[in-house]
Design a protein around this motif. Structure first.
Motif, PDB file in Angstrom:
ATOM      1  N   GLN A  88      39.043  37.685  24.808  1.00 11.25           N
ATOM      2  CA  GLN A  88      37.845  38.281  25.359  1.00 11.25           C
ATOM      3  C   GLN A  88      37.948  38.329  26.894  1.00 11.25           C
ATOM      4  O   GLN A  88      38.620  37.482  27.495  1.00 11.25           O
ATOM      5  CB  GLN A  88      36.607  37.469  24.965  1.00 11.25           C
ATOM      6  CG  GLN A  88      36.353  37.392  23.475  1.00 11.25           C
ATOM      7  CD  GLN A  88      36.037  38.750  22.876  1.00 11.25           C
ATOM      8  OE1 GLN A  88      35.383  39.585  23.509  1.00 11.25           O
ATOM      9  NE2 GLN A  88      36.536  38.979  21.675  1.00 11.25           N
ATOM     10  N   PRO A  89      37.302  39.303  27.536  1.00 12.01           N
ATOM     11  CA  PRO A  89      37.301  39.332  29.002  1.00 12.01           C
ATOM     12  C   PRO A  89      36.812  38.016  29.603  1.00 12.01           C
ATOM     13  O   PRO A  89      37.337  37.569  30.631  1.00 12.01           O
ATOM     14  CB  PRO A  89      36.340  40.487  29.328  1.00 12.01           C
ATOM     15  CG  PRO A  89      36.435  41.384  28.145  1.00 12.01           C
ATOM     16  CD  PRO A  89      36.613  40.482  26.955  1.00 12.01           C
ATOM     17  N   SER A  90      35.809  37.386  28.982  1.00 13.66           N
ATOM     18  CA  SER A  90      35.305  36.105  29.488  1.00 13.66           C
ATOM     19  C   SER A  90      36.397  35.044  29.483  1.00 13.66           C
ATOM     20  O   SER A  90      36.488  34.232  30.418  1.00 13.66           O
ATOM     21  CB  SER A  90      34.121  35.636  28.638  1.00 13.66           C
ATOM     22  OG  SER A  90      34.489  35.522  27.271  1.00 13.66           O
ATOM     23  N   GLN A  91      37.230  35.044  28.449  1.00 18.39           N
ATOM     24  CA  GLN A  91      38.303  34.050  28.372  1.00 18.39           C
ATOM     25  C   GLN A  91      39.356  34.285  29.447  1.00 18.39           C
ATOM     26  O   GLN A  91      39.909  33.335  30.011  1.00 18.39           O
ATOM     27  CB  GLN A  91      38.938  34.085  26.981  1.00 18.39           C
ATOM     28  CG  GLN A  91      38.006  33.601  25.878  1.00 18.39           C
ATOM     29  CD  GLN A  91      38.613  33.749  24.499  1.00 18.39           C
ATOM     30  OE1 GLN A  91      38.955  34.858  24.073  1.00 18.39           O
ATOM     31  NE2 GLN A  91      38.765  32.644  23.793  1.00 18.39           N
ATOM     32  N   VAL A  92      39.634  35.540  29.749  1.00 16.11           N
ATOM     33  CA  VAL A  92      40.585  35.861  30.813  1.00 16.11           C
ATOM     34  C   VAL A  92      40.061  35.374  32.159  1.00 16.11           C
ATOM     35  O   VAL A  92      40.801  34.785  32.961  1.00 16.11           O
ATOM     36  CB  VAL A  92      40.853  37.376  30.855  1.00 16.11           C
ATOM     37  CG1 VAL A  92      41.616  37.760  32.133  1.00 16.11           C
ATOM     38  CG2 VAL A  92      41.647  37.802  29.625  1.00 16.11           C
ATOM     39  N   LEU A  93      38.776  35.605  32.418  1.00 17.97           N
ATOM     40  CA  LEU A  93      38.185  35.170  33.683  1.00 17.97           C
ATOM     41  C   LEU A  93      38.229  33.656  33.828  1.00 17.97           C
ATOM     42  O   LEU A  93      38.520  33.129  34.913  1.00 17.97           O
ATOM     43  CB  LEU A  93      36.745  35.664  33.773  1.00 17.97           C
ATOM     44  CG  LEU A  93      36.578  37.183  33.928  1.00 17.97           C
ATOM     45  CD1 LEU A  93      35.120  37.590  33.731  1.00 17.97           C
ATOM     46  CD2 LEU A  93      37.083  37.658  35.283  1.00 17.97           C
ATOM     47  N   LEU A  94      37.961  32.941  32.750  1.00 15.15           N
ATOM     48  CA  LEU A  94      38.000  31.481  32.805  1.00 15.15           C
ATOM     49  C   LEU A  94      39.444  30.978  32.930  1.00 15.15           C
ATOM     50  O   LEU A  94      39.705  30.023  33.672  1.00 15.15           O
ATOM     51  CB  LEU A  94      37.336  30.891  31.561  1.00 15.15           C
ATOM     52  CG  LEU A  94      35.831  31.180  31.416  1.00 15.15           C
ATOM     53  CD1 LEU A  94      35.316  30.626  30.091  1.00 15.15           C
ATOM     54  CD2 LEU A  94      35.034  30.592  32.575  1.00 15.15           C
ATOM     55  N   ARG A  95      40.363  31.622  32.226  1.00 14.40           N
ATOM     56  CA  ARG A  95      41.763  31.190  32.292  1.00 14.40           C
ATOM     57  C   ARG A  95      42.349  31.433  33.675  1.00 14.40           C
ATOM     58  O   ARG A  95      43.168  30.645  34.159  1.00 14.40           O
ATOM     59  CB  ARG A  95      42.597  31.916  31.236  1.00 14.40           C
ATOM     60  CG  ARG A  95      44.032  31.389  31.125  1.00 14.40           C
ATOM     61  CD  ARG A  95      44.025  29.918  30.794  1.00 14.40           C
ATOM     62  NE  ARG A  95      45.374  29.358  30.671  1.00 14.40           N
ATOM     63  CZ  ARG A  95      45.700  28.126  31.055  1.00 14.40           C
ATOM     64  NH1 ARG A  95      44.786  27.332  31.596  1.00 14.40           N
ATOM     65  NH2 ARG A  95      46.923  27.681  30.897  1.00 14.40           N
ATOM     66  N   TRP A  96      41.916  32.519  34.326  1.00 16.89           N
ATOM     67  CA  TRP A  96      42.346  32.796  35.700  1.00 16.89           C
ATOM     68  C   TRP A  96      42.038  31.604  36.608  1.00 16.89           C
ATOM     69  O   TRP A  96      42.810  31.274  37.517  1.00 16.89           O
ATOM     70  CB  TRP A  96      41.639  34.055  36.184  1.00 16.89           C
ATOM     71  CG  TRP A  96      41.785  34.378  37.641  1.00 16.89           C
ATOM     72  CD1 TRP A  96      42.905  34.835  38.286  1.00 16.89           C
ATOM     73  CD2 TRP A  96      40.762  34.286  38.634  1.00 16.89           C
ATOM     74  NE1 TRP A  96      42.636  35.029  39.621  1.00 16.89           N
ATOM     75  CE2 TRP A  96      41.336  34.706  39.853  1.00 16.89           C
ATOM     76  CE3 TRP A  96      39.426  33.901  38.610  1.00 16.89           C
ATOM     77  CZ2 TRP A  96      40.600  34.743  41.047  1.00 16.89           C
ATOM     78  CZ3 TRP A  96      38.696  33.943  39.796  1.00 16.89           C
ATOM     79  CH2 TRP A  96      39.285  34.352  40.997  1.00 16.89           C
ATOM     80  N   ALA A  97      40.948  30.916  36.348  1.00 12.63           N
ATOM     81  CA  ALA A  97      40.587  29.737  37.138  1.00 12.63           C
ATOM     82  C   ALA A  97      41.308  28.490  36.645  1.00 12.63           C
ATOM     83  O   ALA A  97      41.942  27.775  37.432  1.00 12.63           O
ATOM     84  CB  ALA A  97      39.071  29.522  37.095  1.00 12.63           C
ATOM     85  N   THR A  98      41.229  28.188  35.354  1.00 10.15           N
ATOM     86  CA  THR A  98      41.786  26.928  34.853  1.00 10.15           C
ATOM     87  C   THR A  98      43.303  26.877  34.994  1.00 10.15           C
ATOM     88  O   THR A  98      43.864  25.803  35.205  1.00 10.15           O
ATOM     89  CB  THR A  98      41.403  26.696  33.385  1.00 10.15           C
ATOM     90  OG1 THR A  98      41.926  27.750  32.565  1.00 10.15           O
ATOM     91  CG2 THR A  98      39.897  26.615  33.213  1.00 10.15           C
ATOM     92  N   GLN A  99      43.960  28.016  34.897  1.00  3.12           N
ATOM     93  CA  GLN A  99      45.419  28.018  35.028  1.00  3.12           C
ATOM     94  C   GLN A  99      45.843  27.629  36.438  1.00  3.12           C
ATOM     95  O   GLN A  99      46.961  27.168  36.663  1.00  3.12           O
ATOM     96  CB  GLN A  99      45.976  29.404  34.658  1.00  3.12           C
ATOM     97  CG  GLN A  99      47.501  29.422  34.493  1.00  3.12           C
ATOM     98  CD  GLN A  99      47.986  30.720  33.887  1.00  3.12           C
ATOM     99  OE1 GLN A  99      47.330  31.310  33.027  1.00  3.12           O
ATOM    100  NE2 GLN A  99      49.144  31.199  34.324  1.00  3.12           N
ATOM    101  N   ARG A 100      44.932  27.778  37.391  1.00  6.73           N
ATOM    102  CA  ARG A 100      45.199  27.382  38.777  1.00  6.73           C
ATOM    103  C   ARG A 100      44.597  26.027  39.105  1.00  6.73           C
ATOM    104  O   ARG A 100      44.521  25.637  40.265  1.00  6.73           O
ATOM    105  CB  ARG A 100      44.662  28.460  39.727  1.00  6.73           C
ATOM    106  CG  ARG A 100      45.397  29.790  39.591  1.00  6.73           C
ATOM    107  CD  ARG A 100      44.842  30.863  40.520  1.00  6.73           C
ATOM    108  NE  ARG A 100      43.484  31.232  40.138  1.00  6.73           N
ATOM    109  CZ  ARG A 100      42.436  31.153  40.947  1.00  6.73           C
ATOM    110  NH1 ARG A 100      42.571  30.686  42.179  1.00  6.73           N
ATOM    111  NH2 ARG A 100      41.251  31.521  40.539  1.00  6.73           N
TER     112      ARG A 100
END
Length: 319
Positions: A250-262
Motif C-alpha cells: 500500500q502507498p501508506s506502507q511505502v511512506l512508513l518504510r521510507w522512514a523506518t528503513q533509515r
C-alpha cells in the motif's frame, strides 16, 4: 510486532507505534486496547490531545487481562508549553501519570520549544495554543525546563527524555548543557518535508528521530488546513504509487518504510483494523536506494505543523 531500536540510554523502543492525536475520547480506550491485541507496543500521546484518561483505561484493561506486561509497553507523552517553568513541570507530569494510571513514562518530550504563560489544568483542559487570544510567553530558558525533566528522570518517573519540534541550533544548544542526554527528537517528517540536515545531525548526535505526520497532508485534511488545498495527497502521488505497485504494498506502507528503513520511528494513526495491521507490517520489504532517493526528491519544505500558521488560521487542534 514492530522491531525495536536501542536508544542512547540502552532502552529499547519499537520502530512503529500508534499515534494518539485526534483519537476521540469515546473510542480511545478501545482503540488502544485493540491495538495492543494486534501487536502495538508503543503509544505516542500528549496532554494536549485531551484523551490520556481514556488511553490509560485501554492500557489498564490490557494489563489487567495479562495481554502484556508493563515493561513490554513503551508509553510516550509530552509536556505542554504552558508548563515549562520548573515549578510547573511536575504538575503536568503528575497529571499525565495519574490520567494514564502509570508510575512512569518510557519517554517524555518537551512538546514545543515555546514557553507560554502558565495556565492551570483547572482553568483549561486540554491545554493548547487556543487557550488565550494571543500568544503569552513566559521567560523560561529551555535548559531550565530540561533540568526539571532531568530531576523527574532521576526520580524514576520518566525513563528517557526527548524534545519535539526543535531545530538544529536549539538541539545543539541543549546538548551542550544537558546532564542527561536527550534520547529522541520528534519532528514533522514526510516526503514534502524531509529535513535531511536536521535528521542527519540528530542521528549523528545519538538521538532517535521519530517522524510524525508521515502521510503528509493526509493528517490535516479534516482540519481544513490552508496548506492542504490543491495539494496532491501522497497516497495519490504517482511516484509513491509506482513504488507501492512494484513491491505489492500500500502507498501508506511505502511512506512508513521510507522512514523506518533509515532508522526513523513512525507513529501513524488509524481506527481501521486492516490499516493498523498494514502500518505495523512495514519491515518485511526493502526499498532500493533509487526508490528512497525518488521519495526524498519530493521535498518541498512544506511544514503543516507551524504554530504561527495554525494560530492565524484559527484552527484549535495541534500535533
Amino acid at each position: 510486532m514492530s522491531s525495536t531500536i536501542t536508544l542512547n540510554n540502552g532502552l529499547k523502543a519499537p520502530l512503529v507505534g500508534l499515534g494518539l492525536w485526534k483519537i476521540p475520547n469515546a473510542v480511545a480506550a478501545s482503540q488502544v486496547y485493540n491495538a495492543i491485541k494486534l501487536g502495538y507496543r508503543l503509544f505516542d500521546g500528549a496532554a494536549d490531545y485531551g484523551n490520556e484518561v481514556e488511553v490509560g483505561q485501554g492500557i489498564k484493561q490490557a494489563l489487567d487481562e495479562g495481554l502484556v506486561k508493563r515493561d513490554e509497553l513503551f508509553i510516550v507523552s509530552k509536556l505542554w508549553n504552558t508548563f515549562h517553568h520548573p515549578n510547573n513541570v511536575k504538575l503536568a507530569l503528575d497529571k499525565t501519570l495519574k490520567d494514564l494510571q502509570l508510575e512512569y513514562l518510557d519517554l517524555y518530550y518537551i512538546h514545543f520549544p515555546i514557553a507560554q504563560a502558565f495556565v492551570p489544568f483547572e482553568k483549561s483542559y486540554p491545554p493548547g495554543f487556543g487557550i488565550t487570544e494571543e500568544f503569552e510567553f513566559e521567560d523560561v530558558p529551555i535548559i531550565e525546563t530540561y533540568r526539571a525533566l532531568e530531576e523527574a528522570h532521576a526520580a524514576g518517573k520518566i525513563k528517557a527524555i526527548g524534545v519535539s519540534n526543535f531545530n538544529g541550533a536549539l538541539l545543539q544548544d541543549l546538548l551542550r548543557g544537558a546532564k542527561v542526554k536527550p534520547s529522541a527528537l520528534q519532528i514533522e517528517h514526510h516526503p514534502y518535508l524531509v529535513q535531511p540536515r536536521l535528521v542527519e545531525y540528530a542521528q549523528r548526535s545519538g538521538l532517535w528521530v521519530v517522524a510524525y505526520s508521515s502521510f503528509g497532508p493526509q493528517s490535516f485534511v479534516e482540519l481544513d488546513h490552508p496548506k492542504v488545498k490543491d495539494l496532491q495527497p501522497l497516497f495519490e502521488h504517482e511516484v509513491i504509487n509506482a513504488i507501492a505497485k512494484a513491491h505489492g504494498k500500500q502507498p501508506s506502507q511505502v511512506l512508513l518504510r521510507w522512514a523506518t528503513q533509515r532508522g526513523l520511528g513512525v507513529i501513524p494513526k488509524s481506527s481501521n483494523k486492516d490499516r493498523l495491521l498494514d502500518n505495523l507490517t512495514v519491515e518485511d520489504f526493502d526499498l532500493t536506494q533509487e526508490e528512497l532517493d525518488k521519495i526524498s526528491a519530493l521535498d518541498q519544505g512544506l511544514r503543516f505543523n507551524d504554530p504561527w500558521d495554525w494560530k492565524n488560521a484559527g484552527i484549535p487542534t495541534f500535533v
